[in-house]
Design an enzyme around this catalytic site. Sequence first.
Site, PDB file in Angstrom:
ATOM      1  N   GLY A  37       0.836  -1.211   0.000  1.00 51.83           N
ATOM      2  CA  GLY A  37       0.000   0.000   0.000  1.00 51.83           C
ATOM      3  C   GLY A  37       0.863   1.250   0.000  1.00 51.83           C
ATOM      4  O   GLY A  37       0.608   2.202  -0.749  1.00 51.83           O
ATOM      5  N   HIS A  38       1.916   1.241   0.835  1.00 53.10           N
ATOM      6  CA  HIS A  38       2.833   2.391   0.848  1.00 53.10           C
ATOM      7  C   HIS A  38       3.562   2.508  -0.490  1.00 53.10           C
ATOM      8  O   HIS A  38       3.772   3.610  -0.998  1.00 53.10           O
ATOM      9  CB  HIS A  38       3.873   2.235   1.968  1.00 53.10           C
ATOM     10  CG  HIS A  38       3.290   2.254   3.346  1.00 53.10           C
ATOM     11  ND1 HIS A  38       3.211   1.124   4.133  1.00 53.10           N
ATOM     12  CD2 HIS A  38       2.756   3.260   4.077  1.00 53.10           C
ATOM     13  CE1 HIS A  38       2.661   1.447   5.297  1.00 53.10           C
ATOM     14  NE2 HIS A  38       2.376   2.718   5.288  1.00 53.10           N
ATOM     15  N   VAL A 177      -5.053  -0.521  -1.223  1.00 47.80           N
ATOM     16  CA  VAL A 177      -4.541  -1.746  -1.852  1.00 47.80           C
ATOM     17  C   VAL A 177      -5.010  -2.931  -1.014  1.00 47.80           C
ATOM     18  O   VAL A 177      -4.962  -2.880   0.222  1.00 47.80           O
ATOM     19  CB  VAL A 177      -2.996  -1.712  -1.934  1.00 47.80           C
ATOM     20  CG1 VAL A 177      -2.455  -2.997  -2.555  1.00 47.80           C
ATOM     21  CG2 VAL A 177      -2.539  -0.507  -2.755  1.00 47.80           C
ATOM     22  N   SER A 186      -2.593  -3.331   5.728  1.00 42.04           N
ATOM     23  CA  SER A 186      -2.360  -2.485   6.902  1.00 42.04           C
ATOM     24  C   SER A 186      -1.132  -3.016   7.618  1.00 42.04           C
ATOM     25  O   SER A 186      -0.906  -4.232   7.654  1.00 42.04           O
ATOM     26  CB  SER A 186      -3.572  -2.562   7.835  1.00 42.04           C
ATOM     27  OG  SER A 186      -3.222  -2.125   9.137  1.00 42.04           O
ATOM     28  N   ARG A 188      -0.904  -3.233  10.581  1.00 40.46           N
ATOM     29  CA  ARG A 188      -1.395  -3.994  11.737  1.00 40.46           C
ATOM     30  C   ARG A 188      -1.857  -5.404  11.365  1.00 40.46           C
ATOM     31  O   ARG A 188      -2.121  -6.205  12.270  1.00 40.46           O
ATOM     32  CB  ARG A 188      -2.529  -3.237  12.428  1.00 40.46           C
ATOM     33  CG  ARG A 188      -2.052  -1.979  13.146  1.00 40.46           C
ATOM     34  CD  ARG A 188      -3.163  -1.283  13.912  1.00 40.46           C
ATOM     35  NE  ARG A 188      -2.640  -0.263  14.807  1.00 40.46           N
ATOM     36  CZ  ARG A 188      -2.678   1.060  14.580  1.00 40.46           C
ATOM     37  NH1 ARG A 188      -3.215   1.515  13.471  1.00 40.46           N
ATOM     38  NH2 ARG A 188      -2.182   1.913  15.454  1.00 40.46           N
TER      39      ARG A 188
END
EC number: 6.3.2.1
Length: 280
Positions: A37-38, A177, A186, A188
Site C-alpha cells: 500500500g505504501h 490496496v 495495513s 497492523r
Amino acid sequence: MDVVVAHDRAGLQEARTALGGAGRLALVPTMGALHEGHRSLIRLARERADHVAVSIFVNPLQFSPNEDFSRYPRTFDADLEVCAAEGVGIVFAPSDEVMYRPDRQVSVSAGEMGAIVEGAFRPGHFDGVLTVVLKLFNLVRPDVAVFGQKDAQQLALIRRMVLDLDVPVEIVAGPTVREPDGLALSSRNRYLSAEDRVVALALSRALREGARHRAPADIRRAAREVLDAAAPALALDYLVLADPATFAEVGDDHVGEAVLAVAARVGSTRLIDNMVLTLT
Ligand code: PAF
C-alpha cells in the site's frame, strides 16, 4: 540516485538542498512498516512530482495510553530498502525528541470533525495526526503530499486542515490496496493470527455487500448483516455511511458520494476499512 536518510532538521535541510531548487517535491508521510500500500503511494507521488520524500515516524501523539504504540512494528532497515527500490530521494526518520520539544505547548485541534466516528473511539487521535502532519509539512516543505484512502477520515481531516489553515500543500489520495481475498493492507495485519485473518475478511465483505445497493438504508442493512454474522469473533466499533468530506452520516435521501466506513476489533487487533460509493 541513492536515498538520503535524514534524522534531524539539519540533515533534512541538507538533503533538500542536495536535490537542487528545481522540480516539485512530494511527501509520503508514514509510520514505517512499509507494505505494498505504501509502495503504491510512493509510485503515485513519483507521478506527481520530480522528487519524493518519505517520512518514517511512529507518532506518539496519535496513540492513547491503551493503544499499540510500544508494539507498533518498527522495521527501519526493510523500510529503507523499499524506499531505495521505489526511487525515493529522501527518507526523514526523526526521533521523538527531534519531533517534540519537551516543553511544547501548541498543537492542532481536529475540532468536532475529529471527535466523531473514528474520533469517538480514539479521543485525541486526530489532534495528534494533524499536529504531526502539519509539522512534517513545515519541515519537509513539499509541494504535494500523498495519503491513503484507507484512512478516509484522516484524509478528510487533512484536507480540512489544509483548507482551514491555508497550508500550501496539494493533497492527493491513493486508492486502498487489498490482498486478493479483499483484506485491506495495513501494517497492523501482521498482528492477526490465521483464524483472526479469516474473521477479518468480514470487513471488506461487508463493504462489498453494502455496495451492491443504492439506498442508504439498504446499504447499511446489507453491510451490517455480514458484520453481525461474524460476531462475536469480530467486535464492531462502528459502521457508518457518511459524507466523505465531513464524515457526518448521510440521510436516507442522499445522492452523490458517500463513504461506507467500518472499524472492528478481531482478537487484539483493531482494523478499519472503507469504500466510497456513488449514490444515484
Ligand atoms: O497514516 C499514517 O500512517 C499516520 O497517521 C500519518 C499520516 C503518517 C501521521 O502519523
